[in-house]
Design a protein around this motif. Structure first.
Motif, short mmCIF file in Angstrom:
data_model
loop_
_atom_site.label_atom_id
_atom_site.label_comp_id
_atom_site.label_asym_id
_atom_site.label_seq_id
_atom_site.Cartn_x
_atom_site.Cartn_y
_atom_site.Cartn_z
N HIS A 105 0.82 -1.22 0.00
CA HIS A 105 0.00 0.00 0.00
C HIS A 105 0.84 1.26 0.00
O HIS A 105 1.92 1.32 0.60
CB HIS A 105 -1.06 -0.01 1.11
N ASP A 265 5.95 2.35 6.43
CA ASP A 265 4.71 1.56 6.33
C ASP A 265 3.87 2.24 5.27
O ASP A 265 3.24 3.25 5.56
CB ASP A 265 4.01 1.53 7.69
N GLU A 296 -5.26 1.81 2.51
CA GLU A 296 -5.13 0.67 3.43
C GLU A 296 -5.25 1.14 4.88
O GLU A 296 -5.80 0.45 5.72
CB GLU A 296 -3.80 -0.04 3.20
N GLU A 297 -4.71 2.32 5.14
CA GLU A 297 -4.69 2.81 6.53
C GLU A 297 -6.07 3.23 7.02
O GLU A 297 -6.25 3.51 8.20
CB GLU A 297 -3.71 3.98 6.65
N HIS A 438 4.10 3.76 12.43
CA HIS A 438 3.10 4.82 12.42
C HIS A 438 3.54 6.09 13.15
O HIS A 438 2.72 6.96 13.41
CB HIS A 438 1.75 4.35 12.98
ZN LIG Z 1 -0.02 0.89 8.73
#
Ligand SMILES: [Zn+2]
Length: 463
Positions: A105, A265, A296-297, A438
């Motif tokens: 992603h 990420d 995606e998040e 994150h």
């Molecule tokens: Zn993530």
């Protein structure tokens, strides 16, 4: 137990430092220089897709033409509305025998500007934000921030915005309360230390020339944006503007063993998916496909997320052009959901399974499930899928490990794997362990990143 029996019977964690020789470690370091450059050009999903397209085109990939059957050796891409991308290197076998998919992603946690973000208060102008993805709000105060994004104009044109990345650029800030006055604040639970609604970015102090009184500071910010980009306050309504950390990605650790940077990420899996695809000098056995998706998040909903039908439709289109049926292509395919995993961290040991967590510098992480409350909303990859990927990794001499993502019922996350599994594609997560996930500055080991490149390459070359 003698050593032979040990190595025969036990599955052991191995440190990359113990198994990689000097030349391979150097190869990992060299590889990560390209990755750091990539991180610095690709902070948002649009920038990532743009950069991926540039990289792909320079390697002979062309936009896919609807209805055109793929021939072995063809290299095509489908740009899904500028925020997701499918890249295919056509293989020798018929599509009906399935394809190899690596999916990562391109979106990362950040602070989005609200629809009407600009306001003036106490002599200063601010941008109001609404956070995107899971963030700890307090981590976003007191750091230099950059403004990135895209403005869609009424006449159909679009403008890319980026302020705060060049050396001479100004940056932005979310102010925090000084410790001397923070006694009460520090007694609040972490989640309330900084309220999400208080993540307001200070944009300026000066009056617009020739104006004074209320609104003169806000007007000045609009004047500056207009001078630079020709946009008005109304244009901000049809914009996707985000605030992201302004500091660049760079080597981390005195031994330079890690990469530190924002948005790893999941760019730490995006980049290896691309380089693995680009490393195919000959048509692979199965058509190799890198799928880079947005959203995606935030749960994968929306046109550019994996919950959308665009991937399925694309498979339908290429299957039809080849005289195949899409369900057969999907059924016979194999997917690696290339996403990050949580690295064990001793100072928070109570949150981890002491025996089964992934570690930095111990290779790529193969993991079957996420979910709390009894593996809810997860693809619990089935044993045959795990075995197939294990074989690919072992045959190619890849350093890999497993992970749990935290103690049972402790974690609350998910990946793309379930979306592919729901399409009847055997799918499993394989990705890079991350520390400080994150946060505005995440850490990953260079050896693990390099192993992801090697693992995805071996996967695309499967026979
Ligand atoms: Zn993530």
């Amino acid at each position: 137990m003698d050593d032979t029996l040990k190595s025969k019977l036990l599955f052991q964690w191995k440190s990359a430092s113990a198994v990689m020789d000097e030349a391979e470690t150097e190869a990992a370091d060299t590889y990560c220089r390209g990755y750091i450059d990539f991180l610095n050009t690709a902070k948002t999903e649009r920038e990532t897709v743009r950069e991926a397209v540039t990289m792909a085109e320079s390697r002979g990939f062309v936009p896919w033409e609807h209805g055109k059957a793929l021939a072995p050796g063809d290299k095509v891409y489908l740009n899904q509305r500028g925020k997701a991308l499918i890249l295919c290197a056509a293989g020798k076998r018929p599509l009906g025998e399935g394809i190899s998919i690596a999916a990562a992603h391109v979106d990362s946690p950040r602070l989005d500007l609200k629809q009407r973000p600009l306001y003036e208060e106490a002599g200063a102008a601010f941008f109001d934000t609404h956070y995107y993805g899971m963030v700890k709000a307090y981590q976003w105060t007191g750091i230099p921030l950059a403004l990135h994004g895209y403005v869609a104009l009424k006449d159909g044109q679009g403008l890319n915005i980026c302020i705060g990345e060049e050396r001479g650029d100004p940056v932005l800030l979310i102010a925090d309360l000084l410790p001397h006055l923070a006694k009460k604040q520090m007694e609040r639970p972490g989640k309330e230390l900084v309220a999400a609604e208080d993540l307001d970015v200070i944009a300026g102090l000066r009056f617009c020339p020739g104006e004074d009184g209320d609104g003169a500071v806000k007007l000045n910010i609009l004047r500056i944006l207009h001078a630079q980009y020709g946009i008005t306050e109304g244009d901000l309504i049809s914009a996707e503007l985000s605030v992201v950390p302004a500091f660049p990605a760079r080597d981390l650790g005195l031994d330079r063993s890690m990469v530190g940077g924002y948005g790893q990420d999941d760019k730490v899996c995006v980049y290896p998916s691309l380089t693995a695809l680009f490393s195919l000098t000959e048509p692979p056995e199965y058509t190799a496909c890198a799928v880079l998706v947005d959203k995606e998040e935030t749960g994968s909903l929306g046109m550019t997320g994996m919950g959308s039908h665009f991937f399925e439709n694309f498979i339908g289109d290429i299957a039809e052009a080849a005289g195949e049926k899409a369900p057969r292509v999907l059924h016979n395919s194999l997917c690696i959901s290339a996403d990050v995993n949580t690295a064990f961290y001793h100072l928070y040991a109570e949150m981890f399974d002491p025996y089964a967590e992934a570690r930095l510098n111990h290779g790529v992480v193969l993991f079957r499930y996420w979910g709390k409350g009894g593996k809810d909303h997860t693809n619990d990859a089935q044993a045959e899928t795990v075995a197939a990927v294990r074989k690919i990794l072992d045959d190619a001499g890849i350093l890999w490990q497993t992970g749990e993502g935290g103690r049972v019922d402790a974690e609350d996350s998910g990946t793309l794997s379930k979306f592919f599994a729901n399409l009847d594609i055997p799918s499993i997560d394989l990705g890079v362990p991350i520390l400080s996930m994150h946060s505005p500055f995440e850490a990953a080991a260079k050896t693990d990143i390099y192993m992801a490149h090697r693992a995805f390459t071996a996967f695309f070359k499967r026979t």
